[in-house]
Design an enzyme around this catalytic site. Structure first.
Site, mmCIF file in Angstrom:
data_model
loop_
_atom_site.group_PDB
_atom_site.id
_atom_site.type_symbol
_atom_site.label_atom_id
_atom_site.label_comp_id
_atom_site.label_asym_id
_atom_site.label_seq_id
_atom_site.Cartn_x
_atom_site.Cartn_y
_atom_site.Cartn_z
ATOM 1 N N ARG A 160 0.823 -1.223 0.000
ATOM 2 C CA ARG A 160 0.000 0.000 0.000
ATOM 3 C C ARG A 160 0.854 1.269 0.000
ATOM 4 N NH1 ARG A 160 -3.184 -2.926 3.670
ATOM 5 N NH2 ARG A 160 -4.964 -3.837 2.586
ATOM 6 N N HIS B 46 2.145 19.255 -26.692
ATOM 7 C CA HIS B 46 1.842 17.842 -26.483
ATOM 8 C C HIS B 46 0.564 17.374 -27.162
ATOM 9 C CE1 HIS B 46 5.132 18.060 -23.732
ATOM 10 N NE2 HIS B 46 4.992 16.802 -23.346
ATOM 11 N N LYS C 175 3.954 11.842 -10.962
ATOM 12 C CA LYS C 175 3.125 10.993 -11.820
ATOM 13 C C LYS C 175 3.875 9.698 -12.089
ATOM 14 C CE LYS C 175 1.549 14.043 -15.166
ATOM 15 N NZ LYS C 175 0.854 14.158 -16.447
ATOM 16 N N GLU D 174 -3.302 18.278 -11.652
ATOM 17 C CA GLU D 174 -3.520 18.625 -13.056
ATOM 18 C C GLU D 174 -4.959 18.984 -13.385
ATOM 19 O OE1 GLU D 174 -1.253 16.086 -15.590
ATOM 20 O OE2 GLU D 174 -2.256 16.809 -17.393
ATOM 21 N N GLU E 34 11.783 19.356 -23.670
ATOM 22 C CA GLU E 34 10.971 19.716 -22.493
ATOM 23 C C GLU E 34 11.514 20.991 -21.850
ATOM 24 O OE1 GLU E 34 8.213 18.251 -21.728
ATOM 25 O OE2 GLU E 34 8.353 16.398 -22.908
ATOM 26 N N ARG F 243 -1.535 23.144 -14.504
ATOM 27 C CA ARG F 243 -0.558 22.134 -14.872
ATOM 28 C C ARG F 243 -0.694 21.720 -16.340
ATOM 29 N NH1 ARG F 243 1.356 16.920 -11.243
ATOM 30 N NH2 ARG F 243 2.885 16.189 -12.752
ATOM 31 N N HIS G 281 9.799 10.814 -27.759
ATOM 32 C CA HIS G 281 8.761 11.719 -27.253
ATOM 33 C C HIS G 281 9.116 13.184 -27.485
ATOM 34 C CE1 HIS G 281 5.781 13.297 -24.437
ATOM 35 N NE2 HIS G 281 6.760 13.942 -23.830
ATOM 36 N N HIS H 76 1.697 14.457 -29.117
ATOM 37 C CA HIS H 76 1.302 13.092 -28.740
ATOM 38 C C HIS H 76 0.711 12.346 -29.921
ATOM 39 C CE1 HIS H 76 1.128 13.282 -24.090
ATOM 40 N NE2 HIS H 76 2.197 12.651 -24.531
ATOM 41 N N ASN I 272 1.759 21.035 -20.973
ATOM 42 C CA ASN I 272 1.431 20.220 -22.139
ATOM 43 C C ASN I 272 1.540 20.989 -23.447
ATOM 44 O OD1 ASN I 272 0.858 17.692 -21.016
ATOM 45 N ND2 ASN I 272 -1.007 18.557 -20.134
ATOM 46 N N LYS J 236 8.581 23.764 -13.329
ATOM 47 C CA LYS J 236 7.663 22.624 -13.235
ATOM 48 C C LYS J 236 7.237 22.432 -11.768
ATOM 49 C CE LYS J 236 6.217 18.218 -14.569
ATOM 50 N NZ LYS J 236 6.418 16.899 -15.122
HETATM 51 N N1 LIG Z 1 5.792 10.714 -15.248
HETATM 52 C C1 LIG Z 1 5.849 11.733 -16.049
HETATM 53 O O1 LIG Z 1 5.390 12.805 -15.745
HETATM 54 C C2 LIG Z 1 6.484 11.565 -17.349
HETATM 55 C C3 LIG Z 1 6.756 12.674 -18.147
HETATM 56 C C4 LIG Z 1 7.407 12.506 -19.362
HETATM 57 C C5 LIG Z 1 7.754 11.237 -19.771
HETATM 58 N N2 LIG Z 1 7.459 10.159 -18.992
HETATM 59 C C6 LIG Z 1 7.825 8.808 -19.380
HETATM 60 O O2 LIG Z 1 9.247 8.723 -19.458
HETATM 61 C C7 LIG Z 1 9.583 7.694 -20.321
HETATM 62 C C8 LIG Z 1 10.704 8.150 -21.223
HETATM 63 O O3 LIG Z 1 11.814 8.482 -20.433
HETATM 64 P P1 LIG Z 1 13.265 8.609 -21.026
HETATM 65 O O4 LIG Z 1 13.226 9.456 -22.221
HETATM 66 O O5 LIG Z 1 14.156 8.988 -19.933
HETATM 67 O O6 LIG Z 1 13.558 7.143 -21.574
HETATM 68 P P2 LIG Z 1 14.304 5.892 -20.970
HETATM 69 O O7 LIG Z 1 14.090 5.749 -19.541
HETATM 70 O O8 LIG Z 1 13.898 4.762 -21.822
HETATM 71 O O9 LIG Z 1 15.831 6.251 -21.227
HETATM 72 C C9 LIG Z 1 16.309 6.407 -22.521
HETATM 73 C C10 LIG Z 1 17.519 5.524 -22.805
HETATM 74 O O10 LIG Z 1 18.684 6.085 -22.218
HETATM 75 C C11 LIG Z 1 19.333 5.137 -21.386
HETATM 76 N N3 LIG Z 1 19.938 5.910 -20.313
HETATM 77 C C12 LIG Z 1 19.297 6.515 -19.302
HETATM 78 N N4 LIG Z 1 20.181 7.233 -18.605
HETATM 79 C C13 LIG Z 1 21.385 7.075 -19.178
HETATM 80 C C14 LIG Z 1 22.671 7.576 -18.899
HETATM 81 N N5 LIG Z 1 22.875 8.443 -17.925
HETATM 82 N N6 LIG Z 1 23.693 7.173 -19.666
HETATM 83 C C15 LIG Z 1 23.494 6.324 -20.689
HETATM 84 N N7 LIG Z 1 22.286 5.847 -21.023
HETATM 85 C C16 LIG Z 1 21.243 6.219 -20.239
HETATM 86 C C17 LIG Z 1 18.254 4.204 -20.972
HETATM 87 O O11 LIG Z 1 18.780 2.929 -20.632
HETATM 88 C C18 LIG Z 1 17.407 4.132 -22.215
HETATM 89 O O12 LIG Z 1 17.965 3.224 -23.133
HETATM 90 C C19 LIG Z 1 8.326 7.331 -21.081
HETATM 91 O O13 LIG Z 1 7.867 6.095 -20.623
HETATM 92 C C20 LIG Z 1 7.359 8.437 -20.740
HETATM 93 O O14 LIG Z 1 6.027 7.994 -20.725
HETATM 94 C C21 LIG Z 1 6.841 10.308 -17.802
#
Ligand SMILES: NC(=O)c1ccc[n+]([C@@H]2O[C@H](COP(=O)([O-])OP(=O)(O)OC[C@H]3O[C@@H](n4cnc5c(N)ncnc54)[C@H](O)[C@@H]3O)[C@@H](O)[C@H]2O)c1
Length: 1614
Positions: A125, A270, A147, A259, A189, A263, A286, A274, A267, A249
């Site tokens: 939980r 986006h 989130k 949101e 971003e 908030r 993304h 998206h 977007n 942010k």
């Molecule tokens: N929660 C939120 O508010 C929110 C907002 C935006 C995006 N997201 C989510 O985030 C995700 C995308 O995140 P991301 O772009 O970080 O992708 P990711 O976590 O897949 O990382 C991208 C790649 O970089 C590699 N990597 C990460 N850090 C590294 C480092 N320091 N050195 C070398 N390689 C490294 C990872 O292994 C991966 O292959 C999506 O699932 C998206 O939905 C969430």
């Protein structure tokens, strides 16, 4: 622990975000001290784990206490963010007995943060967790805000929770290992946050991209940056950017955690982003999709009149600076096959399910300026508005402009903007610059002037006004010796070079360095540097001489006499002029080098300097002639309070023309008679004579048009001073339906509404050939024009007569688009196809049309390219469409056309013959009597009649001159959409030789060569295919003499070639490789020759066993170019000849391959256009397979696919990097793309070890399991990859020992692969038998065993002599490894009951000579009976029959035994209408007549006397033993062969008897004459044997090798 400095950011009332560098010890210490627990679990992915996990281990090991430190590593990528992924982690936690007090650390990107956060939210939980983001995206976005989520097959992030981490540790040192693309992804971003919230932050991002990149690209050593003292300026900048972004942010999240309103702002970009991401994921990231989304959403804001173009310009340039895509036409996007699904409709559809929407209404965050939004939440936007932004095309709704009288300024002129900016910065006081065109040049110039501390800039009016606070010429060396980066902004570089010499000395060692990107480092600056150096300035080239970077000493400009070479660029001159007032002494600038280039720009600079208070004097000589010498006084510029940058005068022509054409009034507020721009004269010199009222003051121009439809033509107008405005003039002239004023009327008999525009020849070489573009596009409206040497004539028409609904192509030319939008304002439904091309000079033209002029503009979605038809794509329904043959007289149209008709079983019609029949007069006489024009007209009429009445199943050969008239050419081009138009190409020298003997048709009356040259382009334009009637290389080499087949080759090969070609172009039976079918193995031989002709004599040997030959077109080179080094483009004519030569010698399909240098070949990398020209040429040649790398641009590939006709595309991908893994996702992406483009997929990787081949095999199995699987060629290069070449089953590339080089490392020969397959148990050895008696002397074992050996097949052919067909034979044919059997006399009928099925041929003949075991689908074996004897006979006849005797009227068969059945069938199949049969025993002959009721068999009583006085036979086949025939009439026990049986002028004689070699019949034929060809029994045996071999093995028999051995064995046994 050494000193750690962190910057803390507060969120939700807690300072829980800690930012710094090299924080691992700090993180572990803070966590263990402030979040006490029995268990810490760190979860990461393998990428991050491999790089950074060890340092956490080290620190936790050091931590006091005995808490457990557990780690769990998941696979990287979105795939882990799933229900399964979550469950796995939960199981791990449960298994390790983790409890409620566990603290979970999420180390990684957004995937890890989202997944682990959600685990933490629900485990027990909810447990405490810590975010340690390692990607920039995660640092600034996903880790902040709480989130968390996972993906399901129904969509992304659909299941999750809000769960706030205890801490978020931002360790920017992690970014040093992050791939650059991921960094840019995060920057989207960062830019977004600044764009909605903080203009200052945005300005920093805008100007400091290079430094920000540098901060992550230079690894910090010794934990530099952990303490502030060790932090480099770049690190500081990076940290402030990240912390700044997080701060915004965090602030927004704090106000609106769940949101509900504010908030929503994050977007921005986006909503559309998206939707794009949904289509392009996973190929696009993304942030990349959001980047495009931001620009599109900003355009929505601009369209709504809320956001200025300046802001969009800044946003675009800023995103570009971080390597982010800014439009859907970015090559990174268009190269993806998925991009074809990016339709407006699809995107709107996806947007429907956005979480922000209220009901069906879509919401978008609307930017009002950089740093602020229109509302404090997302705004509802109508679908229509979004659709308009997204669509590529637009139309203007015709109406009277609702804003009339219109008052507007058009975008600022680029050159004036650059000068004004520098002048204002160097001046004293403040100046408000209005109407500045925001370009790369102004952007970098502003940044540089700020760095030099020379001026201050602020935006006002939402970016409409730039407020410049000038520094009065005071400039300093940039702080910290920072280099000034100018990108590729040329004007800025030139202007700033002199500006930097003005910098005043701080300390002696300090210098200013200006640099740029790679391209800039090649652009010349030498003449300017030389002039400044000569004047005493110290300027050094830092890298290469004559180019940036420059290191400039801050010593002031000396002045006095400056000599400058001004023949390269007037910008050097302007640079010196603009800075000259600040020199130590008054400057006299002398321009040297003769011709001064672009004087108007120098004049412009001088005029503007005057406005800012400095008068330049141009020196005159005694006679008053102006010299290229200027005197500039010392002084300081004074800023006018406002400076209105003059509009670009060419742009101003469009709104003025709209006033003219609609009858409205329009004032352009910043162009007048004082303008320095030539196009400012447009209103007075073009619009006024057209009937407009024009009022022009010094600074303004007002035009009022006459009432709608009342424009006048203006006769002659010389537009040399305003060339760019001719397009605007042309569209007005199109509707100028009243005659010109009296004084302008043309007196040369021209049409009354002529507007003749001259002086614009330069417009042919602008963005496109603008004259042609206007002519072509106006024609679509039904407007007639005439092209002139230096312009065009346009014949005006009443508006009502113009065609509506025209779709205008813009050729990516902004001026074409804007000019036709003027016409679109009065002609209904005019679609402008490429709306974005206006961006070059007037990005918001369409918005201004709506908002400032008052004309509605609608978005239009064009049909996608997939739906378009093509000239050379006959569809299924068209497979019966007649073939048209065109070509020069004497090129062989009739000969080839007749062969084609025979092969297809269609009717042949010669247009000349039809002509003579219709007009009852010869062509020659007709011309003599009526002249050429009448003949051409009559000829065209016949063409139309032929097309109308013989549109199916005909081969129509047309006269050589048919292409001389436009009407006929149009008809041919139209027909090419429905059926094949084949151009028979023959070399001109041969045509001349041939025509020398010809008299039937009218003489040309001019040299044939001239006619040839004139018609060649027309033939090419009208045809969809080209058949090369090729004799050239064959006759010039000794190929013929050395040919490896024993009988006359060329008649057969031409016939076969014609047959293959026409079966291909009609789609009746393209020459594909049958072994491509599932479950079989296919191979192709790579030909790696620069010239294949020397190899042709051996081609049969080399192609033994293979299914196709690959022509490596990139390796082709005519001999004269052999020693040219480097990449090479072979001439198309040479390639065509090589193809034709190859086709003469092999019937195998051709694979046409062009590999560039980076694809492992010799073709230049950047010659994409030329590569596709070759591909299209290949389609025209009816090449069966075209290998196209998927890395070429999608547009070209799709275009090729649209035109490919019956050619198949092999879509290939070569990974030369060695990074591709067969179990990775990259290869799947490539497969998907190749699968979409290709009929066959080809993926080539590299193997490091044997296991890579197994991974490949698994990959292929997986892909092949899909229901829509296509054949796939998958191999690994290199010696380690050889295994994959053995296992690959589709089109394995093979080499041959006779080839000069292997096409790829590790390539094997066909026979090597067969041996390997055998050893691997994939190719069991089989047994073949000959059943019959007596068979001891049979040649069949030699024949088949030679072939098996040559191909490396492990099989054996044995004699199996028995007296009857009984148990022994039954046992043999049911052996497990029974491969097949030949059956000979006397068992050809007896064997039949033992078989499961017979071929239709065998059935009709009533005899079987070949048994083939066939595996049924359930795995059981079926025995199949076939007869190849008849094929041996037909093939021998076709080979031997002289080409002229295509249609034998009668054939004779001697004998009525088993073999004569096959002979009758063969003749019947050949279409011989009458078959004479002679047998001594008439009853057995009659039995045969009865057995073939459908065949016209006539019994012959006496040889030489043909029943019913029928024609003499031209084919004679004897099926009786040689001893049963005689040339002597006295022989009573033998058939007397009298010479009268050969009374026909020539033909073929076949004796089926093997022994002796020269039978009486063959001797008789030889004696009669050379027009009689003879075929020995062994030759027929060989032919049927080749066929048999093919049926058993699926492989073509290596004929020449086999024939050699058989003839050898035969002669020894003789
Ligand atoms: N929660 C939120 O508010 C929110 C907002 C935006 C995006 N997201 C989510 O985030 C995700 C995308 O995140 P991301 O772009 O970080 O992708 P990711 O976590 O897949 O990382 C991208 C790649 O970089 C590699 N990597 C990460 N850090 C590294 C480092 N320091 N050195 C070398 N390689 C490294 C990872 O292994 C991966 O292959 C999506 O699932 C998206 O939905 C969430």
């Amino acid at each position: 622990m050494s000193v750690v400095d962190v910057r803390k950011v507060s969120i939700l009332g807690k300072e829980s975000i800690h930012c710094g560098f090299h924080l691992v010890p700090y993180i572990v210490k803070t966590v263990t001290e402030t979040l006490p627990s029995s268990t810490y679990v760190l979860i990461t992915d393998t990428n991050v784990g491999n790089l950074h996990l060890h340092s956490f281990h080290t620190e936790f090991d050091k931590a006091p206490g005995n808490a457990r430190f557990l780690t769990y590593v998941v696979a990287p990528g979105e795939g882990s963010k799933s229900r399964e992924g979550k469950a796995e982690i939960e199981d791990f936690l449960l298994l390790n007995k983790c409890t409620r007090d566990t603290v979970i650390l999420a180390l990684g990107g957004g995937v890890i943060g989202d997944l682990v956060g959600f685990v933490a939210a629900t485990f027990m939980r909810g447990v405490r967790f810590v975010q340690i983001p390692t990607t920039l995206l995660a640092m600034v976005d996903s880790s902040v805000g709480g989130k968390t989520a996972i993906d399901t097959p129904h969509g992304k992030n659909l299941i999750g929770a809000f769960w706030q981490p205890e801490y978020i540790f931002i360790d920017a040192a992690f970014l040093e290992t992050l791939p650059a693309r991921e960094f840019s992804n995060g920057m989207a971003e960062v830019v977004k946050t600044a764009a909605i919230w903080d203009e200052k932050e945005f300005a920093a991002l805008e100007s400091r991209a290079a430094e920000i990149f540098a901060a992550i690209q230079t690894p910090s050593t010794d934990f530099a940056g952990r303490a502030s003292a060790t932090r480099s300026p770049a690190q500081q900048l990076l940290l402030s950017v990240i912390a700044g972004s997080i701060g915004v942010k965090a602030h927004i999240v704090t106000i609106d955690e769940r949101e509900t309103g504010l908030r929503n702002l994050v977007n921005f970009g986006h909503t559309i982003g998206h939707a794009i991401e949904a289509v392009l994921t996973p190929a696009m990231l993304h942030g990349e999709c959001v980047s495009v989304g931001m620009i599109l959403e900003a355009e929505v804001a601009r369209q709504l009149g809320v956001l200025s173009q300046v802001a969009i310009g800044r946003l675009t340039r800023c995103l570009k600076a971080y390597n982010l895509p800014v439009s859907l036409s970015d090559p990174r996007i268009t190269s993806l096959p998925a991009s074809s699904s990016l339709s407006v409709e699809k995107l709107l559809d996806i947007m429907k399910i956005d979480k922000k929407n209220s009901g069906p209404q879509k919401k978008i965050v609307i930017l009002s300026r950089i740093g602020a939004t229109y509302e404090q939440k997302a705004t509802v936007v109508a679908d229509l508005v979004i659709a308009k932004t997204l669509s590529e095309a637009v139309k203007v709704v015709p109406a009277f402009p609702s804003k009339s009288p219109i008052r507007m300024a058009t975008p600022g002129s680029k050159s004036i903007s650059n000068r004004a900016l520098l002048l204002a910065a160097l001046a004293s006081g403040t100046c408000r610059l209005k109407n500045l065109l925001h370009s790369d040049d102004t952007q970098v110039m502003m940044n540089a002037l700020v760095e030099l501390r020379g001026a201050k800039f602020d935006w006002e009016d939402g970016g409409e006004t730039l407020v410049v606070t000038g520094g009065a010429g005071s400039l300093s060396v940039p702080k910290d010796n920072k280099e000034i980066y100018l990108g590729n902004a040329g004007t800025a570089a030139r202007f700033l070079t002199t500006v930097c010499t003005l910098v005043s000395a701080g300390s002696a060692e300090q210098r200013t360095v200006i640099t740029g990107n790679a391209r800039m480092k090649q652009r010349p600056i030498g003449p300017l540097v030389d002039a400044l150096r000569a004047n005493g300035s110290s300027i050094d080239y830092v890298e290469s001489h004559g180019c940036l970077p420059l290191s400039i000493a801050p010593a002031g400009l000396k002045g006095a006499h400056i000599r400058l070479a001004a023949s390269v660029s007037s910008q050097y001159v302007s640079s010196v002029l603009l800075c000259a007032p600040y020199a130590a002494e008054p400057v006299t600038l002398e321009l040297t080098g003769g011709q001064v280039i672009s004087q108007p720009y120098i004049d412009m600079t001088i005029a503007m300097m005057k406005t800012f208070g400095i008068d330049v004097e141009r020196v005159k000589d005694d006679s008053g002639r102006l010299l290229d010498v200027y005197r500039i006084p010392k002084g300081v510029y004074t800023n006018p309070s406002i400076y209105n940058i003059e509009s670009d005068a060419s742009s101003a022509t469009y709104p003025l023309a709209i006033a003219a054409i609609t009858g409205a009034t329009c004032t352009i507020t910043n162009i007048g008679s004082a303008s320095l721009q030539g196009d400012a004269r447009f209103a007075k010199e073009v619009l006024e004579p057209m009937g407009c009222k024009v009022v022009q003051t010094e600074t303004e121009t007002t035009v009022t048009g006459p009432p709608l439809g009342q424009l006048k033509a203006i006769g002659l107008v010389d537009m040399e001073p305003m060339t760019d405005a001719f397009l605007t003039a042309s569209v007005l002239a199109a509707v100028a339906s009243l005659p010109p004023n009296e004084e302008r009327t043309l007196r040369d008999g021209s049409r009354p509404t002529t507007t003749r525009i001259v002086g614009i020849a330069n417009q042919r070489v602008k963005e496109c050939n603008r004259i042609k573009a206007m002519i072509d596009e106006l024609a679509k409206f039904g407007v007639e024009t005439l092209e002139l040497d230096d312009g065009l004539e346009v014949y005006g028409k009443p508006l009502s007569e113009l065609k509506e609904g025209v779709s205008v192509r813009c050729y990516d030319d902004h001026r074409v688009a804007m000019a036709f939008s003027v016409l679109g304002s009065v002609v209904k439904d005019t679609v402008i196809e490429e709306k974005r091309c206006v961006e070059k000079t007037w990005p918001n033209w369409w918005d201004d049309l709506a908002n400032k002029i008052g004309l509605e503009v609608e978005g239009v979605e064009l049909p996608s390219v997939h739906g378009l038809g093509s000239a050379s794509r006959p569809t299924e329904d068209n497979s019966q469409a007649s073939v048209i043959i065109i070509g020069m007289r004497g090129s062989g149209k009739t000969f080839i056309g007749e062969l084609a008709a025979t092969a297809l079983g269609w009717q042949f019609l010669d247009a000349d013959a039809v002509f003579e029949q219709k007009h009852a007069i010869g062509v020659r006489e007709f011309v003599q009597k009526n002249g050429w024009p009448a003949f051409r007209a009559a000829e065209t009429e016949i063409l139309l009649e032929l097309l109308a009445h013989n549109s199916q199943r005909h081969v129509l050969s047309l006269g050589g001159g048919i292409v001389e008239t436009q009407a006929a050419r149009d008809a041919l081009k139209a027909y090419a959409q429905k059926g094949p138009v084949v151009h028979v190409v023959r070399e001109i020298d041969e045509i001349i030789t041939y025509l020398g003997e010809e008299t039937a048709r009218p003489a040309y009356g001019e040299p044939v060569v001239d006619v040839f040259k004139r018609r060649q382009p027309w033939f090419a334009e009208c045809c969809s295919y080209e058949f090369i009637n090729y004799t050239g290389v064959l006759s010039s080499t000794d190929v013929l003499a050395e040919d490896d087949s024993k009988t006359a080759p060329s008649a057969l090969s031409i016939r076969d070639e014609v047959s293959r070609f026409f079966h291909h172009v009609t789609g009746q039976r393209p020459n594909y490789a049958p072994n491509l079918a599932k479950g079989r193995r296919s191979y192709f031989l790579c030909l790696t020759y620069p010239d294949i002709t020397p190899a042709l004599p051996h081609i049969q040997k080399m192609t033994a066993g293979v299914d196709a030959v690959e022509l490596r077109v990139d390796l082709l080179r005519p001999s004269q170019d052999f020693d040219k080094l480097g990449p090479y483009i072979p001439p198309t004519a040479y390639v065509n000849n090589q193809v034709a030569a190859l086709r003469h010698k092999t019937t195998l399909p051709i694979i046409f391959t062009v590999r560039t240098v980076s694809q492992g070949g010799h073709f230049p990398d950047h010659a994409e256009k030329e590569a596709f020209e070759l591909f299209i040429a290949a389609v025209r040649l009816g090449i069966e397979y075209i290998d196209v790398e998927i890395s070429w641009s999608e547009k070209n590939i799709l275009d090729l696919i649209a035109r490919k006709g019956h050619s198949k595309i092999i879509a290939s991908w070569h990974d030369w990097s060695g990074n591709m893994h067969w179990d990775g996702t990259a290869v799947e992406v490539k497969h998907r793309i190749a699968h979409e483009y290709g009929d066959i997929v080809k993926i080539v990787g590299k193997a490091d070890g044997i296991e890579d081949n197994f991974a490949l095999h698994q990959f292929v199995l997986r892909m092949q399991a899909a229901p829509d699987a296509k054949p796939i060629i998958a191999i690994n290069m290199g010696v380690q990859g050889q295994m994959s070449r053995i296992l690959n089953s589709t089109f394995s590339p093979v080499t041959h020992p006779l080839l000069p080089t292997k096409a790829a490392p590790g390539q094997l020969s066909f026979s090597e692969i067969q041996t390997a397959l055998h050893l691997l148990g994939q190719l069991p050895s089989k047994r073949f038998f000959l059943f019959g008696t007596p068979i001891a002397h049979s040649m069949s074992p030699t024949l088949h065993n030679t072939a098996f050996e040559a191909l490396g097949l492990p099989h054996k052919y044995e004699l199996f002599e028995t007296a009857t067909v009984g148990e022994e034979i039954k046992a043999a044919i049911t052996l497990p490894h029974f491969g097949g059997a030949s059956v000979t006399i006397p068992f050809k009928r007896d064997i039949m009951p033992l078989l499961d099925a017979l071929s239709p041929d065998a059935e009709v003949i009533g005899a079987v000579n070949t048994v083939i075991p066939v595996t049924r689908e359930d795995g059981s074996t079926m025995l199949f009976g076939e007869n190849t004897d008849w094929r041996g006979i037909t093939q021998s006849i076709r080979r031997a029959l002289p080409a002229r005797m295509l249609k034998p009227q009668a054939g004779l068969i001697i004998g009525a035994g088993g073999t004569s059945r096959a002979a009758i069938y063969a003749l019947w199949k050949l279409g011989v209408p009458t078959i004479y049969l002679f047998n001594r025993t008439e009853s057995s002959a009659q039995a045969l007549v009865d057995a073939f009721p459908d065949v016209n068999i006539k019994l012959v009583q006496e040889l030489g006397k043909w029943p019913d006085e029928g024609p003499a036979p031209t084919i004679i086949i004897s099926t009786v033993p040689a001893s049963a025939t005689s040339l002597k009439p006295s022989a009573s026990d033998a058939i007397f062969l009298r010479s009268s049986i050969l009374s026909a002028p020539g033909g073929v004689v076949i004796d089926m008897a093997y022994k002796p070699a020269e039978t009486p019949l063959l001797v008789l034929a030889k004696n009669v004459g050379k027009e009689w060809r003879t075929v020995k029994g062994v030759e027929v045996l060989l032919e049927q044997g080749y066929e048999q071999f093919h049926l058993w093995t699926g492989r073509y028999c290596p004929k020449s090798i086999v024939a050699d051995q058989v003839w050898k064995a035969y002669s020894m046994s003789a």
